[in-house]
Design a protein around this motif. Structure first.
Motif, PDB file in Angstrom:
ATOM      1  N   UNK A 111       0.853  -1.195   0.000  1.00  0.00           N
ATOM      2  CA  UNK A 111       0.000   0.000   0.000  1.00  0.00           C
ATOM      3  C   UNK A 111       0.882   1.236   0.000  1.00  0.00           C
ATOM      4  N   UNK A 112       0.318   2.340  -0.510  1.00  0.00           N
ATOM      5  CA  UNK A 112       1.061   3.598  -0.609  1.00  0.00           C
ATOM      6  C   UNK A 112       0.074   4.746  -0.517  1.00  0.00           C
ATOM      7  N   UNK A 113       0.534   5.889  -0.040  1.00  0.00           N
ATOM      8  CA  UNK A 113      -0.250   7.106  -0.212  1.00  0.00           C
ATOM      9  C   UNK A 113       0.575   8.076  -1.049  1.00  0.00           C
ATOM     10  N   UNK A 114      -0.107   8.757  -1.971  1.00  0.00           N
ATOM     11  CA  UNK A 114       0.552   9.678  -2.890  1.00  0.00           C
ATOM     12  C   UNK A 114      -0.227  10.987  -2.915  1.00  0.00           C
ATOM     13  N   UNK A 115       0.201  11.906  -3.773  1.00  0.00           N
ATOM     14  CA  UNK A 115      -0.450  13.199  -3.833  1.00  0.00           C
ATOM     15  C   UNK A 115       0.296  14.225  -2.997  1.00  0.00           C
ATOM     16  N   UNK A 116      -0.289  15.398  -2.811  1.00  0.00           N
ATOM     17  CA  UNK A 116       0.411  16.493  -2.117  1.00  0.00           C
ATOM     18  C   UNK A 116       0.750  16.141  -0.668  1.00  0.00           C
ATOM     19  N   UNK A 117       2.031  16.267  -0.329  1.00  0.00           N
ATOM     20  CA  UNK A 117       2.467  15.984   1.047  1.00  0.00           C
ATOM     21  C   UNK A 117       2.027  17.069   2.021  1.00  0.00           C
ATOM     22  N   UNK A 118       2.364  18.321   1.689  1.00  0.00           N
ATOM     23  CA  UNK A 118       2.091  19.430   2.603  1.00  0.00           C
ATOM     24  C   UNK A 118       0.588  19.572   2.820  1.00  0.00           C
ATOM     25  N   UNK A 119       0.177  19.548   4.060  1.00  0.00           N
ATOM     26  CA  UNK A 119      -1.229  19.692   4.402  1.00  0.00           C
ATOM     27  C   UNK A 119      -2.011  18.398   4.455  1.00  0.00           C
ATOM     28  N   UNK A 120      -1.387  17.297   4.037  1.00  0.00           N
ATOM     29  CA  UNK A 120      -2.074  16.002   4.037  1.00  0.00           C
ATOM     30  C   UNK A 120      -1.159  14.943   4.656  1.00  0.00           C
ATOM     31  N   UNK A 121      -0.845  15.079   5.940  1.00  0.00           N
ATOM     32  CA  UNK A 121       0.093  14.151   6.585  1.00  0.00           C
ATOM     33  C   UNK A 121      -0.509  12.761   6.773  1.00  0.00           C
ATOM     34  N   UNK A 122       0.340  11.751   6.919  1.00  0.00           N
ATOM     35  CA  UNK A 122      -0.157  10.395   7.165  1.00  0.00           C
ATOM     36  C   UNK A 122      -1.050  10.286   8.401  1.00  0.00           C
ATOM     37  N   UNK A 123      -0.880  11.183   9.365  1.00  0.00           N
ATOM     38  CA  UNK A 123      -1.711  11.128  10.574  1.00  0.00           C
ATOM     39  C   UNK A 123      -3.189  11.287  10.248  1.00  0.00           C
ATOM     40  N   UNK A 124      -3.511  11.908   9.103  1.00  0.00           N
ATOM     41  CA  UNK A 124      -4.923  12.000   8.679  1.00  0.00           C
ATOM     42  C   UNK A 124      -5.504  10.629   8.408  1.00  0.00           C
ATOM     43  N   UNK A 125      -4.629   9.672   8.115  1.00  0.00           N
ATOM     44  CA  UNK A 125      -5.073   8.335   7.725  1.00  0.00           C
ATOM     45  C   UNK A 125      -4.564   7.284   8.714  1.00  0.00           C
ATOM     46  N   UNK A 126      -4.404   7.691   9.963  1.00  0.00           N
ATOM     47  CA  UNK A 126      -3.829   6.798  10.974  1.00  0.00           C
ATOM     48  C   UNK A 126      -4.633   5.509  11.119  1.00  0.00           C
ATOM     49  N   UNK A 127      -5.949   5.604  11.076  1.00  0.00           N
ATOM     50  CA  UNK A 127      -6.782   4.401  11.225  1.00  0.00           C
ATOM     51  C   UNK A 127      -6.544   3.431  10.065  1.00  0.00           C
ATOM     52  N   UNK A 128      -6.359   3.974   8.867  1.00  0.00           N
ATOM     53  CA  UNK A 128      -6.109   3.125   7.704  1.00  0.00           C
ATOM     54  C   UNK A 128      -4.781   2.387   7.858  1.00  0.00           C
ATOM     55  N   UNK A 129      -3.760   3.091   8.334  1.00  0.00           N
ATOM     56  CA  UNK A 129      -2.472   2.443   8.525  1.00  0.00           C
ATOM     57  C   UNK A 129      -2.513   1.421   9.660  1.00  0.00           C
ATOM     58  N   UNK A 130      -3.317   1.690  10.677  1.00  0.00           N
ATOM     59  CA  UNK A 130      -3.491   0.707  11.749  1.00  0.00           C
ATOM     60  C   UNK A 130      -4.164  -0.554  11.214  1.00  0.00           C
ATOM     61  N   UNK A 131      -5.133  -0.371  10.341  1.00  0.00           N
ATOM     62  CA  UNK A 131      -5.809  -1.512   9.714  1.00  0.00           C
ATOM     63  C   UNK A 131      -4.814  -2.335   8.898  1.00  0.00           C
ATOM     64  N   UNK A 132      -3.976  -1.680   8.131  1.00  0.00           N
ATOM     65  CA  UNK A 132      -2.940  -2.386   7.370  1.00  0.00           C
ATOM     66  C   UNK A 132      -2.034  -3.181   8.290  1.00  0.00           C
TER      67      UNK A 132
END
Length: 383
Positions: A185-206
């Motif tokens: 799995x990967x996240x892409x797109x603009x880094x600034x303003x869209x940190x991985x912490x916005x998707x913490x639940x998704x990464x926990x699921x992974x």
């Protein structure tokens, strides 16, 4: 020590052909950034999409000029064209098949191709149908290579676009297809303003399902982005990751009379030390990093050049670095060409270039037994 840009280009042209015949590993390559120009022209005509030109060489040159313009907006223009023709199962399948064949022609034996299925639903494809179509094309490509006695293994990385907030959906999609070609799995797109912490639940699921993740970080944003990719994103690898070098401080230098050059003493900050000591793999894309401005902060003056790239410093300090193309169509590069440019810029021999292949393979999301088999093939050939 580095060489001049003109010398590097000349040496690269001579070395690239040799490298093309050696087995290589590619971990950071976007499917929609690697479409054949001839295919893009043909499919655009079929769907009524207008391109800047109908000549393949002129189209390739157009994209290269945009990539070298220093404008991220112009760099990204190519993706509006490729996305326009990658909206049906048939077209996705064709692009994926050709992707494999092109990599095999460049000597790649293992690749992880990343793409965001959510960007390919404009004509009604479901997410699952899109993944299945790409996998069918990858399988056809691998079979075509095998029929010619070649070897290549390709796995899918399902990407979620940071700005669309569909990461949970993308994670479930990746999990549904993990035994049918999806390896991570990967996240892409603009880094600034869209940190991985916005998707913490998704990464926990992974993590709970033990599907590995790589995270774009340290390209369009700095150290905090890298830190968050490691903490919230639980990243096993960093997409690009070059700005981790911002956490490295040169504290003194002194001449080495025997070597005839300066020896630098450096101090690693906590993020850089963690990445180095834990051997978190950096998926570096040298030409792309120059074009997108990812290394602009390391340039002494003016427009950054490859010689400004912190790649060699990271390598010399023991960071786990690999070499990638990012977007072959957009940047006008091949993996063999990227390796040749690095060799000319930083005076690497085949031993160093082989190190980068093993680094990438050992950091891949392939199974242990498969990695061992491919590693033996790489080491034998590069010796």
């Amino acid at each position: 020590m580095t060489s001049s840009a003109s010398d590097v280009r000349t040496a690269a042209a001579q070395l690239e052909e040799q490298l093309r015949n050696l087995p290589k590993v590619s971990l950071h390559d976007h499917l929609d950034g690697s479409v054949r120009p001839e295919t893009l022209i043909e499919l655009s005509a079929a769907v009524g999409h207008e391109l800047p030109t109908q000549d393949p060489e002129e189209l390739s040159e157009h994209f290269r000029q945009n990539a070298n313009s220093g404008s991220l907006e112009q760099y990204l223009e190519a993706f509006t064209h490729t996305a326009a023709v990658m909206q049906t199962a048939q077209n996705l399948r064709r692009v994926a098949k050709e992707y494999v064949e092109d990599l095999a022609a460049d000597g790649v034996i293992y690749s992880e191709v990343r793409w965001a299925p959510e960007q390919h639903q404009q004509q009604g494809l479901s997410l699952d149908e899109a993944v299945e179509a790409v996998q069918a094309g990858l399988n056809e490509g691998m079979e075509a290579v095998a029929e010619k006695d070649g070897v290549i293994v390709v796995g899918q990385l399902v990407s979620a676009m940071r700005q669309s907030d569909r990461a949970d959906e993308a994670v479930e999609l990746a999990l549904r297809h993990r035994d049918q070609g999806v390896v991570g799995f990967d996240i892409a797109g603009p880094e600034a303003g869209f940190p991985p912490s916005r998707f913490a639940d998704a990464f926990t699921r992974l993590a709970s399902e033990m599907l590995p993740a790589t995270v774009h970080a340290g390209e369009g944003d700095g150290l905090e982005s890298v830190r968050d990719a490691l903490v919230s994103g639980r990243a096993q690898r960093l997409g690009h990751g070059v700005r981790v070098a911002e956490d490295i401080t040169v504290i003194e230098s002194e001449p080495d009379s025997e070597a005839g050059e300066e020896v630098f003493q450096v101090e690693l900050g906590p993020v850089a030390r963690w990445v180095r000591d834990r051997q978190i793999h950096l998926e570096v894309s040298p030409t792309s990093n120059v074009q997108t401005g990812a290394i602009a902060g390391f340039a002494e003056s003016g427009k950054p050049e490859l010689s400004d790239h912190p790649f060699d410093m990271l390598y010399q300090l023991g960071f786990n670095v690999g070499v990638n193309t990012d977007n072959r169509l957009v940047s006008g590069v091949t993996l063999s060409g990227e390796l040749a440019l690095l060799a000319g810029t930083f005076e690497y021999g085949l031993a160093e270039l082989a190190d980068f292949q093993i680094n990438a393979l050992e950091s891949s999301f392939l199974g242990y037994e498969e990695r061992e088999a491919l590693a033996a093939m790489i080491l034998e050939a590069w010796q």
